[in-house]
Design a protein around this motif. Sequence first.
Motif, mmCIF file in Angstrom:
data_model
loop_
_atom_site.group_PDB
_atom_site.id
_atom_site.type_symbol
_atom_site.label_atom_id
_atom_site.label_comp_id
_atom_site.label_asym_id
_atom_site.label_seq_id
_atom_site.Cartn_x
_atom_site.Cartn_y
_atom_site.Cartn_z
ATOM 1 N N ALA A 34 74.083 54.263 108.975
ATOM 2 C CA ALA A 34 73.615 54.226 107.591
ATOM 3 C C ALA A 34 72.175 53.722 107.524
ATOM 4 O O ALA A 34 71.376 54.192 106.712
ATOM 5 C CB ALA A 34 74.530 53.343 106.749
ATOM 6 N N THR A 35 71.830 52.777 108.387
ATOM 7 C CA THR A 35 70.464 52.265 108.432
ATOM 8 C C THR A 35 69.508 53.311 108.976
ATOM 9 O O THR A 35 68.370 53.453 108.496
ATOM 10 C CB THR A 35 70.406 50.994 109.288
ATOM 11 N N ILE A 61 81.849 65.295 112.889
ATOM 12 C CA ILE A 61 80.635 65.654 112.153
ATOM 13 C C ILE A 61 80.229 64.407 111.377
ATOM 14 O O ILE A 61 81.021 63.856 110.603
ATOM 15 C CB ILE A 61 80.860 66.836 111.208
ATOM 16 N N LEU A 62 79.013 63.932 111.608
ATOM 17 C CA LEU A 62 78.525 62.688 111.018
ATOM 18 C C LEU A 62 77.485 62.999 109.948
ATOM 19 O O LEU A 62 76.511 63.714 110.214
ATOM 20 C CB LEU A 62 77.914 61.793 112.096
ATOM 21 N N ILE A 63 77.692 62.455 108.757
ATOM 22 C CA ILE A 63 76.719 62.566 107.670
ATOM 23 C C ILE A 63 76.368 61.156 107.209
ATOM 24 O O ILE A 63 77.254 60.360 106.897
ATOM 25 C CB ILE A 63 77.282 63.368 106.481
ATOM 26 N N ALA A 64 75.080 60.835 107.186
ATOM 27 C CA ALA A 64 74.614 59.525 106.729
ATOM 28 C C ALA A 64 73.631 59.724 105.590
ATOM 29 O O ALA A 64 72.699 60.527 105.705
ATOM 30 C CB ALA A 64 73.960 58.751 107.872
ATOM 31 N N VAL A 65 73.830 58.981 104.498
ATOM 32 C CA VAL A 65 73.024 59.154 103.292
ATOM 33 C C VAL A 65 72.223 57.885 103.031
ATOM 34 O O VAL A 65 72.762 56.776 103.070
ATOM 35 C CB VAL A 65 73.920 59.474 102.075
ATOM 36 N N ARG A 66 70.946 58.071 102.741
ATOM 37 C CA ARG A 66 70.046 56.937 102.534
ATOM 38 C C ARG A 66 70.268 56.280 101.177
ATOM 39 O O ARG A 66 70.610 56.930 100.199
ATOM 40 C CB ARG A 66 68.588 57.425 102.616
ATOM 41 N N GLY A 67 70.019 54.980 101.142
ATOM 42 C CA GLY A 67 70.086 54.232 99.895
ATOM 43 C C GLY A 67 68.763 54.228 99.160
ATOM 44 O O GLY A 67 67.855 55.013 99.453
ATOM 45 N N CYS A 119 78.869 58.186 105.837
ATOM 46 C CA CYS A 119 78.527 56.780 105.591
ATOM 47 C C CYS A 119 77.277 56.717 104.733
ATOM 48 O O CYS A 119 76.483 57.663 104.674
ATOM 49 C CB CYS A 119 78.336 56.015 106.899
ATOM 50 N N GLY A 120 77.099 55.600 104.059
ATOM 51 C CA GLY A 120 75.913 55.421 103.243
ATOM 52 C C GLY A 120 75.804 53.991 102.761
ATOM 53 O O GLY A 120 76.805 53.290 102.619
ATOM 54 N N HIS A 121 74.589 53.578 102.495
ATOM 55 C CA HIS A 121 74.311 52.221 102.029
ATOM 56 C C HIS A 121 73.729 52.290 100.629
ATOM 57 O O HIS A 121 72.896 53.156 100.331
ATOM 58 C CB HIS A 121 73.315 51.541 102.975
ATOM 59 N N SER A 122 74.194 51.397 99.742
ATOM 60 C CA SER A 122 73.631 51.274 98.409
ATOM 61 C C SER A 122 73.800 52.591 97.648
ATOM 62 O O SER A 122 74.899 53.135 97.561
ATOM 63 C CB SER A 122 72.162 50.856 98.518
#
Length: 716
Positions: free
Chosen positions: A222-223, A337-343, A399-402
């Motif tokens: 996430a970071t 399959i990995l998806i990470a979203v920015r805060g 995953c994602g933060h904020s």
Amino acid sequence: MALTEWKQPFFSGKMPACAVRGCWLSFCLVDESGDGNAYGGLAYKVFDSTGQQYAGRLDGNGFAKLDNPYRGPVVLIFDAPYEMSGDYYATLQTRGCYPLPITELQVRAEQTRFSRVDGERVERNPAGRETGKFYQVEVSDLVLHTAHLPPLAPRTHRPPRHALRMLAELGFGPPQPKLTGLVLFPDLHTVLEVRPLRALRPLLSIEDQFCALNLYQLALMATLSYCDFGQEPSTPPMDQVSFPIEPSVGNFFSEQLSGYQEAWKFDSDQVEHFYPVYEDVPYSQRFEVLPFDPELYEQNRSEQGESPAHPAKLHFFDDEENGTDTQAFISHHDHVILIAVRGTASRSDGLRDANAHQVAFVEGVGKVHEGFYGAYRAMRDFALHYLDRFYIGQRIIICGHSLGGAIALLLAESLRRIPGYDRNILLYTYGAPRAADSEFTDGASSLVHHRIVNHNDPVPSVPAPWMNTTAKLWIPGLVTLFSNPAPAGLLFALGLVRVGGNAYQHHGSQQHFMPIALPDGTQSSILWNPGCESIEEAACNRAIQLSGDMPDRANLIKQLVQYKQHFMTASYIPAAWATLRRWQQTVDADGTLVTASEFELIEKALISMRQQLREKKRELDRYRPTNQRGYEDIQALSIEADRLQSSRDRLATLRWRRLQARDVYGSHASSPTLQSSLKRWFAHPQNRVLTQVASIPPQSDDGCGKPQTLDIDSIV
């Protein structure tokens, strides 16, 4: 290349003037231990100075000898494609988008291992002691298409690339559009040490159950979503691409992990080392960054117009130009399959966060935060485009933060409702605000969502259940609150008035970091699933004390000063790392997570909070509210007080529970490679530190994905 005068008797412009046979040469492919068995039976081709081809196979020891070719250097290549059906290599070769030109040599090299755990080259090979030539080679030295292969690693014994170029300029060797192969010289035995084709990938559990491994690993991913993709060049025209910027998404996956380097930096300002738990895998099973090869893939060619495909376009989403400023990355391997979203990372992100008006979630049921919904809609097609091409039944982990956590929730629920992806989504969010109303939350109850909240992080407490309004009213009030508090405060309060609709409600199974100070002064932190949200809301309510509808200005300023509780590298990642270490220690010692003193301190805190709720209820009772809203507030206080008592009972039950390896490592608990991965991780001194961070696992009968409700944000 112009021919010098001395060459004229022997060469024409293209071919030898007098072809002479009578030489020999031999070669052997070996691994770093000197063993050639891994390459036994491998098909090869040799082209001599006349362009004549010699085809054969290595013997069981990886050895071959060529007798009586035409004199002069020869070019050796291994271009035989891998031919076997039913495995992941075949899937990569035959997929509709970016099929990979996998050779038998690549597959063989992927089955060998490094002699050193860090992947550094071994300078002395037993097979090279009695030989004419010794070269350290890689698969990309010997095959035609190399864009899908890793960058070359440093080496001392380099093959003679200049000799290959010279032969090509003279017109010798195989006809080919680019330099390929390795030059061997006559009357010599040449040993080729082939570098193992291995990669590192972060271990991720694919089970529904919450585990400490995913808590830590996905905090890092996430970071990473805050970083650029780091591709150069980033826009067409381009002949080839690279990823030199560290940290960046492209550098992490395509350069460091593909090159068998243990990356630890996920933020440009990061100083402390946080290493993921890596597993050693065959290169083709890494998290993939798709190749860029205009010769092989039509979609990479510049004649495709202004937007030819390239890695950054396929793996990275950045909507800055279109106004939402949403950013995310996506990658995959054979199981995930990995998806990470920015805060939140910009002013436009902040304005979107503030737009708490509710709109219909057309992909499912209920209503959602308008700002978050617009951001999700901006990236939805990007995710679907990737999944349509590379989804083969893997577990989709998001995953994602904020703000990124809120967008990730809407994306996950959207994908879950598409036929073919149903119940295959696993979601971890960190410090995420509420994104939707109670109808959405109920409809998404089967979505597996582990929602991580750090103590004193104010973001999960907004938008409050009573916030359903556009930003037009309350953003100007918030901006001017500090310079002109009286009129601005009124405007702020008007902006927070709930205007119909169902209450905002959190989704997911809450995991909360609660810090405590032990009697001896030791700082500890409890990760647990309390079953109520008063603990979470205490952070916001301590910062924004409400008197009627007016926020306390001094406390709001203090909240902003303490905002580091929301940061990943300063807060969530250290807490997640410490939880992983404590859980590991607990399993190794066969002990309990919570000591008697820790239980006592938490119990006192819960009793105190319950008493505060009762006092607030008595205060409201004195006003004897006549409207429905006032009655609902009193009822909410009673319900939450009961939840606090239930949380205390849960804590008492869990006090004696012992963790299993599956609580820590999830689906990797019984993996035969887990211990080697942990050995690699513990080789770093930072990971051998003992920690006093305590953790409490969720109760066993708590269903994943069940919503945790909150009724008292604006009251307590």
